[in-house]
Design a protein around this motif. Sequence first.
Motif, mmCIF file in Angstrom:
data_model
loop_
_atom_site.group_PDB
_atom_site.id
_atom_site.type_symbol
_atom_site.label_atom_id
_atom_site.label_comp_id
_atom_site.label_asym_id
_atom_site.label_seq_id
_atom_site.Cartn_x
_atom_site.Cartn_y
_atom_site.Cartn_z
ATOM 1 N N UNK A 1 0.817 -1.213 0.000
ATOM 2 C CA UNK A 1 0.000 0.000 0.000
ATOM 3 C C UNK A 1 0.851 1.264 0.000
ATOM 4 N N UNK A 2 2.041 1.172 0.562
ATOM 5 C CA UNK A 2 2.948 2.321 0.589
ATOM 6 C C UNK A 2 3.785 2.435 -0.684
ATOM 7 N N UNK A 3 3.572 1.519 -1.627
ATOM 8 C CA UNK A 3 4.297 1.576 -2.891
ATOM 9 C C UNK A 3 5.707 1.058 -2.811
ATOM 10 N N UNK A 4 6.026 0.296 -1.758
ATOM 11 C CA UNK A 4 7.384 -0.210 -1.592
ATOM 12 C C UNK A 4 7.571 -1.572 -2.250
ATOM 13 N N UNK A 5 6.482 -2.301 -2.430
ATOM 14 C CA UNK A 5 6.559 -3.597 -3.091
ATOM 15 C C UNK A 5 6.859 -4.735 -2.146
ATOM 16 N N UNK A 6 6.595 -5.943 -2.619
ATOM 17 C CA UNK A 6 6.784 -7.132 -1.792
ATOM 18 C C UNK A 6 8.239 -7.339 -1.380
ATOM 19 N N UNK A 7 9.155 -6.987 -2.267
ATOM 20 C CA UNK A 7 10.573 -7.225 -1.984
ATOM 21 C C UNK A 7 11.091 -6.345 -0.854
ATOM 22 N N UNK A 8 10.326 -5.333 -0.473
ATOM 23 C CA UNK A 8 10.777 -4.431 0.591
ATOM 24 C C UNK A 8 10.772 -5.099 1.958
ATOM 25 N N UNK A 9 9.975 -6.148 2.122
ATOM 26 C CA UNK A 9 9.881 -6.812 3.421
ATOM 27 C C UNK A 9 10.857 -7.983 3.465
ATOM 28 N N UNK A 10 11.777 -7.926 4.405
ATOM 29 C CA UNK A 10 12.794 -8.960 4.575
ATOM 30 C C UNK A 10 12.384 -9.847 5.749
ATOM 31 N N UNK A 11 12.006 -11.119 5.501
ATOM 32 C CA UNK A 11 11.634 -12.010 6.603
ATOM 33 C C UNK A 11 12.867 -12.458 7.380
ATOM 34 N N UNK A 12 12.806 -12.336 8.688
ATOM 35 C CA UNK A 12 13.928 -12.699 9.544
ATOM 36 C C UNK A 12 13.623 -14.054 10.189
ATOM 37 N N UNK A 13 14.534 -15.023 10.107
ATOM 38 C CA UNK A 13 14.288 -16.345 10.693
ATOM 39 C C UNK A 13 14.022 -16.271 12.191
ATOM 40 N N UNK A 14 13.323 -17.292 12.680
ATOM 41 C CA UNK A 14 13.002 -17.369 14.101
ATOM 42 C C UNK A 14 13.822 -18.476 14.750
ATOM 43 N N UNK A 15 13.925 -18.429 16.081
ATOM 44 C CA UNK A 15 14.661 -19.458 16.813
ATOM 45 C C UNK A 15 13.730 -20.618 17.177
ATOM 46 N N UNK A 16 14.186 -21.516 17.994
ATOM 47 C CA UNK A 16 13.390 -22.689 18.342
ATOM 48 C C UNK A 16 12.137 -22.330 19.136
ATOM 49 N N UNK A 17 12.129 -21.166 19.756
ATOM 50 C CA UNK A 17 10.954 -20.706 20.488
ATOM 51 C C UNK A 17 10.041 -19.849 19.621
ATOM 52 N N UNK A 18 10.325 -19.819 18.312
ATOM 53 C CA UNK A 18 9.547 -19.071 17.327
ATOM 54 C C UNK A 18 9.647 -17.567 17.539
ATOM 55 N N UNK A 19 10.719 -17.095 18.144
ATOM 56 C CA UNK A 19 10.978 -15.669 18.317
ATOM 57 C C UNK A 19 11.990 -15.216 17.271
ATOM 58 N N UNK A 20 11.905 -13.970 16.857
ATOM 59 C CA UNK A 20 12.878 -13.440 15.919
ATOM 60 C C UNK A 20 14.285 -13.651 16.459
ATOM 61 N N UNK A 21 15.159 -14.168 15.610
ATOM 62 C CA UNK A 21 16.540 -14.460 16.004
ATOM 63 C C UNK A 21 17.385 -13.202 15.824
ATOM 64 N N UNK A 22 17.883 -12.595 16.928
ATOM 65 C CA UNK A 22 18.663 -11.365 16.791
ATOM 66 C C UNK A 22 19.899 -11.524 15.917
ATOM 67 N N UNK A 23 20.553 -12.684 15.985
ATOM 68 C CA UNK A 23 21.728 -12.900 15.137
ATOM 69 C C UNK A 23 21.341 -12.886 13.667
ATOM 70 N N UNK A 24 20.208 -13.500 13.354
ATOM 71 C CA UNK A 24 19.732 -13.508 11.968
ATOM 72 C C UNK A 24 19.331 -12.103 11.535
#
Length: 489
Positions: A191-214
């Motif tokens: 909607x902001x005109x940035x496109x799908x590629x603008x969002x970078x998915x960050x892997x999660x850890x074993x507890x399904x939380x965003x992995x800070x190292x990733x």
Amino acid sequence: MGAPWQHLFHPANADRYRQAVGSAVDHLVDHLGGTAGRPLTGITPREAAERVAAVDLDRPLGAGPDALAELSRLWLDDAIWFHEPTAAAHLNCPVVIPALAAEVFISGVNSSLDTFDQSAGATFIERHLVDWTAARIGYDDQADGIFTTGGTQSNLQALLLALGQQAAPAERLRIFASADGHFSVQKAARMLGLGDAAVVPVPVDLSRRMDPAALSTALSDSVERGDVPMAVVATAGTTDFGAIDPLPEVAALARAYGAWFHVDAAYGGGLLVSPRRRDWLEGIELSDSVAVDYHKTWFQPVSCSALLVRDGATLGHVTWHADYLNPKDSAHPNQVDKSLQTTRRFEALKLWMSLRVMGADAIGEHLDTVIDLADAVAAELTAMPDIDVAAAPQLSTIVFRSCPPGVADEAALAALNAAIRAELFDDGRALVAATKVDGRSYLKLTLLNPIATVDDVLGVVEMVRGAGRRIAGESAAPRAPRQRLAVAR
């Protein structure tokens, strides 16, 4: 049909209004007591559509029982009842009564919160609630916010504010969010005109939380490619697992790269009033903005949500002055100056009445209760040989699936669990959700009913197990119990 103005909310029609609302409440309560322990009837989309399509809207029924009877036939008889413990699919909560009482005033007075001359004191009730929530987050007196329709709108506006801080070309801007984050982040980028590629998915850890190292690696790699980190979106309560990303670590990385730090707390925001678990949101005060859905873990009717920002001046990115509405020289405090909407209902009154009648601790205790419930149920599930639990719950969701003996192939398990869910829905016994975890199909219980008991929820699980064994064509065979999951916090 009489004079058309007899239906207007007006002092001359006070008795008619009292009778109409009283009849509606009586009718609803009659339905409430007649749900017979089932959350739904399992009506098909075709049946529902045909019933509604057959109505001739050019032939009114008039005031009285006919319209209510038709309403029951078209909707209430087949409505989904979220107060039933067996309604455990989505983030829909049973609602508190003070908020329902507030709806009478919201609809009857029909204030619009865009300008002071349409709302008067309502403007300041909303502002006081914004300030109160911001203080609960840990923001100082420079904070501000606005009520919204929901987390999707709040996330959109937060990312719009982040975009307003940037001078870089739009095609180079990037948004970093957990791979388990809400899809509204991707929608906002579009909607902001940035496109799908603008969002970078960050892997999660074993507890399904965003992995800070990733996240650190993703940020570094992005900058090396010449991209600009516009925003980092942490989630405080993912839809499937209720996972709360490590907010202090994510905040530090966002700050190091000059990115806007937004926390999507649409689900977990109720922890702000939890008497026992407020510390789970440690680090939320480091954010630039927060989305909170009061209509989830604050037990308010839809819709009742807000976007809170650390620096109220940033809301100026959505300000536009119209001479006929909110001119620059207006002496009044106008809320439209910081909202994506113009006309807005006085949704804040629901939360206000709930706080004034119940108190914040009582609301928070409801959330604590359903978290306890999820922990207790998950502990039972992990001991069941024919149940696979994807991960320990962190808020009040449990992701699991039926795995009867002899069914091991992923395609077969996916088909089996889809059939179980459909069967429970079709016969109206229970409402469970479906999701995928790392490409594998699962069922999900979303527990937001503080009156539900462990036995209630285990009853739903037994429905799943029984249907799974029958559909698979096998009887339950004893197997070694799986190792119990430790609850991740």
